[in-house]
Write an enzyme that holds these catalytic residues in place. Structure first.
Site, short mmCIF file in Angstrom:
data_model
loop_
_atom_site.label_atom_id
_atom_site.label_comp_id
_atom_site.label_asym_id
_atom_site.label_seq_id
_atom_site.Cartn_x
_atom_site.Cartn_y
_atom_site.Cartn_z
N ILE A 14 0.83 -1.21 0.00
CA ILE A 14 0.00 0.00 0.00
C ILE A 14 0.87 1.27 0.00
O ILE A 14 0.48 2.29 -0.58
CB ILE A 14 -1.02 0.00 1.16
CG1 ILE A 14 -2.14 1.00 0.87
CG2 ILE A 14 -0.38 0.29 2.50
CD1 ILE A 14 -2.92 0.74 -0.38
N SER A 36 11.92 0.99 6.84
CA SER A 36 11.42 -0.33 6.47
C SER A 36 12.57 -1.30 6.64
O SER A 36 13.72 -0.95 6.35
CB SER A 36 10.94 -0.29 5.01
OG SER A 36 9.88 -1.18 4.80
N ARG A 37 12.26 -2.51 7.14
CA ARG A 37 13.34 -3.45 7.45
C ARG A 37 14.04 -3.94 6.20
O ARG A 37 15.24 -4.18 6.19
CB ARG A 37 12.78 -4.65 8.23
CG ARG A 37 12.16 -4.27 9.57
CD ARG A 37 11.28 -5.39 10.06
NE ARG A 37 10.35 -5.82 9.02
CZ ARG A 37 9.58 -6.89 9.08
NH1 ARG A 37 9.61 -7.65 10.15
NH2 ARG A 37 8.77 -7.20 8.10
N LYS A 90 -5.53 1.86 7.67
CA LYS A 90 -6.61 1.08 8.26
C LYS A 90 -6.19 -0.37 8.39
O LYS A 90 -5.37 -0.80 7.59
CB LYS A 90 -7.91 1.21 7.46
CG LYS A 90 -7.80 0.97 5.96
CD LYS A 90 -7.55 -0.35 5.34
CE LYS A 90 -8.10 -1.62 5.78
NZ LYS A 90 -7.79 -2.73 4.80
N ASP A 168 -10.07 -7.65 6.68
CA ASP A 168 -9.11 -6.63 6.23
C ASP A 168 -9.70 -5.80 5.09
O ASP A 168 -9.74 -4.57 5.17
CB ASP A 168 -7.76 -7.26 5.84
CG ASP A 168 -6.79 -6.21 5.32
OD1 ASP A 168 -6.14 -5.54 6.14
OD2 ASP A 168 -6.73 -6.02 4.09
#
Ligand code: NAP
Length: 308
Positions: A14, A36-37, A90, A168
């Site tokens: 997303i 971000s990893r 969300k 979801d």
């Protein structure tokens, strides 16, 4: 006016599909860094964790969190504790108590917390709300059906506790329902269809009622394809309304309604900008409350194992 400097956290589907283009197109924001990893974004500074980002970038004013719900709570607490405004993808939490805790933190610190519901910014939603405000509503039917393999490829987290399963995407429909109907709704019953090898449902049927007793029937299904069905059908004493394509197409009494052109994520970021500038919060956990209730009242049915 000075741009709001922001960081984006959790660079996955997303973030790439929607957040990065929406931020790039809005001159009121400046994307300074990402955390971000395993991923990075070109043209900005990248960090493996939010902790590292916050330490190295004290000037950032706001943080947009796009990781899955379970790890997002700790990230939101970190960002608020560091004095940043926060936007949550969300659902706003893996569970309800998280949302109240974050709201309290944000209020105490005078920061903006925005529990975003992108589907509420779909093109037809506000026009539907306006029309329904003066209608004698008799029945609401929600069908939110799609192919999980197409929309959530390889997302193991979505089947784990906190991942919500079919809720979801289904929570997007609930975010629209709780926006367009003039009265509050409550859950009456739910059936959760759970694959024998998974923790979360692949399909769910809910019965709700509004405070005047109007029935709201909801069907969520991830075993649907190839064309997704994301629609809300409302029957009134004098006519009907159909919100389809996830809220982006509206017909009233079978006539197409002309809609605006500002799409979901640009509209989300515009709203977040205005909230920050006004020093306000926008926290609404009602769609997640209905999901939590569906698990509380849910009758469980075991269905065929799901193998991707
Ligand atoms: P995703 O691609 O699976 O995850 C986003 C990124 O979060 C991952 O690429 C990963 O990046 C990071 N992440 C995953 N697990 C983590 C962990 N345990 N700790 C820290 N970071 C972790 O998921 P998504 O589809 O973007 O969904 C993310 C959120 O957006 C969900 O709440 C979803 O409901 C919402 N959303 C998704 C869509 C959609 O179409 N997919 C649409 C609207 C809203 P690193 O491995 O690099 O850290």
């Amino acid at each position: 006016m000075k741009k709001i400097s922001i960081a984006l956290v959790g660079i996955g589907k997303i973030a790439r599909d929607q957040h990065l283009p929406a931020i790039a197109a809005d001159p009121r924001f400046e994307l300074v860094a990402c955390a971000s990893r395993n991923a990075s974004v070109e043209g900005v500074r990248n960090y493996p964790t939010l902790e590292a980002l916050l330490e190295a970038e004290p000037g950032i004013e706001a943080v947009s969190l796009c990781a899955p719900p379970l790890p997002r709570f700790a990230q939101a607490r970190l960002a608020l504790a560091a004095g940043k405004h926060v936007m949550l993808e969300k659902p706003p939490g893996a569970c309800l108590s998280e949302v109240g805790a974050l709201e309290e933190m944000a209020r105490a610190a005078g920061l903006t917390l925005f529990t975003s519901w992108h589907s509420r910014h779909a093109l037809g939603v506000e026009a539907a709300r306006t029309w329904l405000a003066s209608q004698d509503i008799r029945h609401v039917h929600v069908r939110w059906k799609e192919d999980v393999r197409r929309w959530h490829p390889g997302q193991a987290w979505i089947w784990e506790p906190g991942g919500l399963g079919v809720f979801d995407p289904g929570i997007n429909a609930l975010s629209i329902v709780t926006r367009i109907l003039p009265r509050e709704v409550a859950l009456v019953s739910s059936t959760l269809k759970i694959p024998s090898n998974k923790q979360m449902p692949i399909a769910a049927d809910l019965e709700l009622t509004d405070t005047a007793g109007v029935p709201v029937q909801v069907e969520f299904d991830w075993r649907h394809g190839p064309q997704e069905l994301w629609e809300i059908d409302v029957r009134t004493a004098d006519g009907s309304l159909l919100l389809s394509q996830g809220g982006n197409r509206l017909t009233i009494d079978d006539r197409e309604v002309a809609l605006g052109s500002v799409h979901e994520y640009p509209s989300l970021y515009s709203h977040w900008h205005d909230l920050i500038r006004r020093g306000e919060r926008d926290v609404d956990a009602r769609p997640l409350t209905i999901v939590a209730d569906a698990f509380l009242l849910g009758k469980r049915e075991m269905v065929e194992a799901f193998v991707e």
